[in-house]
Every structure is written in C-alpha cells, then in structure tokens.
Design a protein around this motif. Structure first.
Motif, PDB file in Angstrom:
ATOM      1  N   ALA A   1      -9.094  18.627   4.331  1.00  0.00           N
ATOM      2  CA  ALA A   1      -9.827  18.122   3.161  1.00  0.00           C
ATOM      3  C   ALA A   1      -8.883  17.412   2.190  1.00  0.00           C
ATOM      4  CB  ALA A   1     -10.546  19.273   2.459  1.00  0.00           C
ATOM      5  N   ALA A   2      -7.684  17.951   2.000  1.00  0.00           N
ATOM      6  CA  ALA A   2      -6.713  17.314   1.102  1.00  0.00           C
ATOM      7  C   ALA A   2      -6.277  15.964   1.654  1.00  0.00           C
ATOM      8  CB  ALA A   2      -5.505  18.225   0.898  1.00  0.00           C
ATOM      9  N   MET A   3      -6.115  15.859   2.974  1.00  0.00           N
ATOM     10  CA  MET A   3      -5.727  14.582   3.580  1.00  0.00           C
ATOM     11  C   MET A   3      -6.822  13.547   3.354  1.00  0.00           C
ATOM     12  SD  MET A   3      -3.530  12.715   5.213  1.00  0.00           S
ATOM     13  CE  MET A   3      -2.316  13.710   6.050  1.00  0.00           C
ATOM     14  N   ILE A   4      -8.070  13.958   3.513  1.00  0.00           N
ATOM     15  CA  ILE A   4      -9.196  13.045   3.264  1.00  0.00           C
ATOM     16  C   ILE A   4      -9.144  12.557   1.813  1.00  0.00           C
ATOM     17  CG2 ILE A   4     -11.723  12.890   3.097  1.00  0.00           C
ATOM     18  CD1 ILE A   4     -10.706  12.996   6.010  1.00  0.00           C
ATOM     19  N   GLN A   5      -8.914  13.480   0.888  1.00  0.00           N
ATOM     20  CA  GLN A   5      -8.887  13.140  -0.538  1.00  0.00           C
ATOM     21  C   GLN A   5      -7.793  12.121  -0.861  1.00  0.00           C
ATOM     22  OE1 GLN A   5     -11.250  14.271  -2.765  1.00  0.00           O
ATOM     23  NE2 GLN A   5     -12.172  15.159  -0.945  1.00  0.00           N
ATOM     24  N   LYS A   6      -6.677  12.167  -0.149  1.00  0.00           N
ATOM     25  CA  LYS A   6      -5.563  11.247  -0.410  1.00  0.00           C
ATOM     26  C   LYS A   6      -5.937   9.795  -0.131  1.00  0.00           C
ATOM     27  CE  LYS A   6      -1.991  14.650   0.588  1.00  0.00           C
ATOM     28  NZ  LYS A   6      -1.421  14.845  -0.704  1.00  0.00           N
ATOM     29  N   HIS A   7      -6.951   9.579   0.689  1.00  0.00           N
ATOM     30  CA  HIS A   7      -7.339   8.215   1.042  1.00  0.00           C
ATOM     31  C   HIS A   7      -8.411   7.631   0.128  1.00  0.00           C
ATOM     32  CE1 HIS A   7      -5.396   9.562   4.778  1.00  0.00           C
ATOM     33  NE2 HIS A   7      -5.035   8.287   4.870  1.00  0.00           N
ATOM     34  N   LEU A   8      -9.071   8.482  -0.657  1.00  0.00           N
ATOM     35  CA  LEU A   8     -10.168   8.012  -1.506  1.00  0.00           C
ATOM     36  C   LEU A   8      -9.694   6.924  -2.466  1.00  0.00           C
ATOM     37  CD1 LEU A   8     -11.984  11.356  -2.418  1.00  0.00           C
ATOM     38  CD2 LEU A   8     -12.516   9.747  -0.574  1.00  0.00           C
TER      39      LEU A   8
ATOM     40  N   VAL B   1       0.833  -1.206   0.000  1.00  0.00           N
ATOM     41  CA  VAL B   1       0.000   0.000   0.000  1.00  0.00           C
ATOM     42  C   VAL B   1       0.868   1.256   0.000  1.00  0.00           C
ATOM     43  CG1 VAL B   1      -1.753   1.310   1.288  1.00  0.00           C
ATOM     44  CG2 VAL B   1      -1.867  -1.189   1.217  1.00  0.00           C
ATOM     45  N   PHE B   2       1.999   1.208   0.709  1.00  0.00           N
ATOM     46  CA  PHE B   2       2.805   2.407   0.936  1.00  0.00           C
ATOM     47  C   PHE B   2       4.095   2.475   0.126  1.00  0.00           C
ATOM     48  CE2 PHE B   2       0.062   2.223   4.619  1.00  0.00           C
ATOM     49  CZ  PHE B   2      -0.309   3.556   4.760  1.00  0.00           C
ATOM     50  N   LYS B   3       4.422   1.442  -0.638  1.00  0.00           N
ATOM     51  CA  LYS B   3       5.716   1.429  -1.330  1.00  0.00           C
ATOM     52  C   LYS B   3       5.862   2.526  -2.379  1.00  0.00           C
ATOM     53  CE  LYS B   3       4.472  -2.063  -4.737  1.00  0.00           C
ATOM     54  NZ  LYS B   3       4.692  -3.422  -5.190  1.00  0.00           N
ATOM     55  N   HIS B   4       4.763   3.061  -2.867  1.00  0.00           N
ATOM     56  CA  HIS B   4       4.829   4.095  -3.900  1.00  0.00           C
ATOM     57  C   HIS B   4       4.671   5.516  -3.354  1.00  0.00           C
ATOM     58  CE1 HIS B   4       4.928   1.047  -6.949  1.00  0.00           C
ATOM     59  NE2 HIS B   4       3.823   0.500  -6.494  1.00  0.00           N
ATOM     60  N   MET B   5       4.647   5.656  -2.046  1.00  0.00           N
ATOM     61  CA  MET B   5       4.491   6.990  -1.458  1.00  0.00           C
ATOM     62  C   MET B   5       5.749   7.829  -1.716  1.00  0.00           C
ATOM     63  SD  MET B   5       1.556   7.234  -0.050  1.00  0.00           S
ATOM     64  CE  MET B   5       0.238   6.058   0.159  1.00  0.00           C
ATOM     65  N   SER B   6       5.552   9.117  -1.894  1.00  0.00           N
ATOM     66  CA  SER B   6       6.673  10.016  -2.144  1.00  0.00           C
ATOM     67  C   SER B   6       7.538  10.145  -0.889  1.00  0.00           C
ATOM     68  CB  SER B   6       6.147  11.398  -2.546  1.00  0.00           C
ATOM     69  OG  SER B   6       5.582  12.034  -1.419  1.00  0.00           O
ATOM     70  N   PRO B   7       8.781  10.545  -1.056  1.00  0.00           N
ATOM     71  CA  PRO B   7       9.661  10.725   0.117  1.00  0.00           C
ATOM     72  C   PRO B   7       9.121  11.757   1.114  1.00  0.00           C
ATOM     73  CG  PRO B   7      10.931  10.797  -1.929  1.00  0.00           C
ATOM     74  CD  PRO B   7       9.476  10.768  -2.311  1.00  0.00           C
ATOM     75  N   GLU B   8       8.323  12.690   0.636  1.00  0.00           N
ATOM     76  CA  GLU B   8       7.760  13.709   1.517  1.00  0.00           C
ATOM     77  C   GLU B   8       6.593  13.190   2.360  1.00  0.00           C
ATOM     78  OE1 GLU B   8       7.901  14.296  -1.956  1.00  0.00           O
ATOM     79  OE2 GLU B   8       9.887  15.209  -1.779  1.00  0.00           O
ATOM     80  N   HIS B   9       6.060  12.023   1.981  1.00  0.00           N
ATOM     81  CA  HIS B   9       4.884  11.485   2.664  1.00  0.00           C
ATOM     82  C   HIS B   9       5.095  11.378   4.167  1.00  0.00           C
ATOM     83  CE1 HIS B   9       1.261   9.116   3.355  1.00  0.00           C
ATOM     84  NE2 HIS B   9       2.014   8.263   4.048  1.00  0.00           N
ATOM     85  N   GLN B  10       6.212  10.811   4.583  1.00  0.00           N
ATOM     86  CA  GLN B  10       6.477  10.623   6.011  1.00  0.00           C
ATOM     87  C   GLN B  10       6.481  11.951   6.751  1.00  0.00           C
ATOM     88  OE1 GLN B  10      10.020   8.291   6.639  1.00  0.00           O
ATOM     89  NE2 GLN B  10       9.472   6.906   4.993  1.00  0.00           N
ATOM     90  N   LEU B  11       7.128  12.951   6.156  1.00  0.00           N
ATOM     91  CA  LEU B  11       7.197  14.266   6.786  1.00  0.00           C
ATOM     92  C   LEU B  11       5.808  14.889   6.897  1.00  0.00           C
ATOM     93  CD1 LEU B  11       9.421  16.015   7.976  1.00  0.00           C
ATOM     94  CD2 LEU B  11       9.616  17.141   5.754  1.00  0.00           C
TER      95      LEU B  11
END
Length: 158
Positions: free
Chosen positions: A73-80, A39-49
């Motif tokens: 609202a943007a955080m909610i959208q990232k999970h859709l 699920v998380f292997k494609h997250m950008s390097p900035e994701h953790q920060l």
C-alpha cells in the motif's frame, strides 16, 4: 502440491546481491535519461535499495521491504500524483531490460518471461496509480507474489 526443487525467481536470478546491483546500475541510466531523469532526480539515496528489495521480495526473496521499509500500500501511495505517461513506462521498462541483459541475468525464456511479465504489470499499475490523487486500499494489502507462471519453472536443457 508444490515442487520444492523449482527455485524461486529470486533464487534463480542469483539472490539479493544481483537485485541490488541490477537496480543500482539501472538507476545510473535513469538519472541520465532525458525523459526519466527529471522524474527521479529528487529521489532519496535509499530509493534504489527499496526498489531492489521490493522487486526481490515479489520474486520470492526475503521480506526486507515489507518487513521494515514499507508495504504494498505504501508503494502504491508513492506513485500517486506523479503523472507518469506511457512514454515514461516504456522507457523505464526498456532501460531495466537493457540493464538486465548487460548484467547477464538469466536469459532462459521462462525466467525472462516471468521477469518481463512482472515489470510490464508493475509499471502499468504505477502509471494508473500515478494519475490518481487517492487510491482506496487496505493498508495491510499483501505484497504481490510473482512466480514462474505457465512455464512452471526455469528452462532446463535436455
């Protein structure tokens, strides 16, 4: 009237360096996990920060996330459409709490109660939203704010 002597959860935990270190160590486990890794292997390097800044802000820290990295609202959208399951959620919570223990985050029952309550609440919202294609939400929806809850502050030994 608020008691100014009661620290925020952010302050009690130790500030931004603690949140950034926690989330970095946590995601080191996540990417190696059989269930969560894909699920998380494609997250950008900035994701953790961004995750560290989001949680820190929710707990009363500086507005680094909402001030330039995103919005609630943007955080909610990232999970859709991510189709997270209860198994994903439980593993995410398990790994984060294990990492918090390893890092010696405050272990007093009041802090841990508030910390776990937010993590439980937030992950359940993420699972709900991940199984939606669209969520109607005010783009200016304020960030969640999490405090001490019923205990009213950290444990103080007599």
């Amino acid at each position: 009237m608020t008691n100014k002597s009661i620290p925020t959860l952010y302050e009690w935990a130790g500030g931004m360096p603690v949140f950034e270190k926690l989330i970095r160590a946590f995601y080191d486990k996540v990417v190696l996990d059989e269930l969560l890794g894909p699920v998380f292997k494609h997250m950008s390097p900035e994701h953790q920060l961004h995750v560290a800044h989001f949680i820190a802000e929710v707990f009363g820290g500086p507005k680094l996330y909402s001030g330039g990295e995103g919005s609630h609202a943007a955080m909610i959208q990232k999970h859709l459409g991510k189709h997270l399951t209860e198994a994903h959620r439980q593993k995410w919570v398990q790994l984060l709490l294990a990492t918090a223990d390893e890092m010696d985050l405050p272990a007093d029952p009041e802090f841990r109660s508030a910390f776990v309550a937010y993590i439980e609440w937030g992950t359940r919202i993420a699972v709900i939203n991940s199984n939606e294609k669209e969520v109607q939400m005010n783009p200016d929806e304020p960030m969640p704010k999490w405090g001490w809850g019923e205990p009213g502050g950290p444990y103080q030994a007599p």
